[in-house]
Design an enzyme around this catalytic site. Structure first.
Site, short mmCIF file in Angstrom:
data_model
loop_
_atom_site.label_atom_id
_atom_site.label_comp_id
_atom_site.label_asym_id
_atom_site.label_seq_id
_atom_site.Cartn_x
_atom_site.Cartn_y
_atom_site.Cartn_z
N CYS A 1 2.24 77.81 -138.33
CA CYS A 1 1.35 78.52 -139.37
C CYS A 1 1.73 77.88 -140.79
O CYS A 1 3.02 77.37 -141.24
CB CYS A 1 0.90 80.07 -139.72
N HIS B 1 -1.75 74.84 -119.87
CA HIS B 1 -2.57 75.50 -118.91
C HIS B 1 -2.48 74.24 -117.86
O HIS B 1 -3.27 72.96 -118.65
CB HIS B 1 -3.89 75.98 -119.18
N SER C 1 4.29 81.10 -135.17
CA SER C 1 2.69 81.71 -134.08
C SER C 1 2.53 80.97 -132.84
O SER C 1 3.96 81.53 -132.38
CB SER C 1 1.87 80.32 -134.53
#
Length: 120
Positions: A87, A72, A67
């Site tokens: 996942c 940020h 995944s």
């Protein structure tokens, strides 16, 4: 009535307070650390994208076969947001998600502002 947990995977979302501005403005440190985590936890990178802003903050996304990991940074407010999602296609990766999140908290010497776990 008991509700079963959806087995698709665990998604961990973090907002962290980080006092060390170097860690929030030098993307290469994050990349080296993450590259080592991928090896340590046997995760396969299938793509990477990033952008550095004028104030040296950065956004980066690792696309993984399992995944993704995204970050940020906001040095002007000593914060970052991070999400880790793996996942469970071939195995339960929930433990890896929790361990990787702890590794990032330690790496950034961070204080947790917000923390969410979403079972997908």
């Amino acid at each position: 009535m008991t509700t079963a947990i959806n087995p698709l995977g665990l998604h961990k979302l973090l907002t962290l307070k980080v006092d060390d501005l170097v860690l929030l403005t030098h993307q290469e440190l994050f990349r080296k650390f993450t590259d080592n985590l991928l090896l340590q936890y046997d995760l396969e990178q299938v793509g990477f994208s990033s952008f550095e802003f004028e104030n040296n903050s950065y956004t980066a996304a690792y696309c993984l076969k399992e995944s993704h990991i995204c970050i940020h940074t906001w040095p002007e407010s000593n914060q970052l947001t991070l999400d880790v999602y793996l996942c469970n296609y071939s195995q339960d990766n929930s433990g890896k998600v929790k361990a990787i999140a702890k590794e990032y908290i330690a790496f950034f010497k961070a204080e947790i502002i917000n923390e969410f776990e979403i079972n997908r």
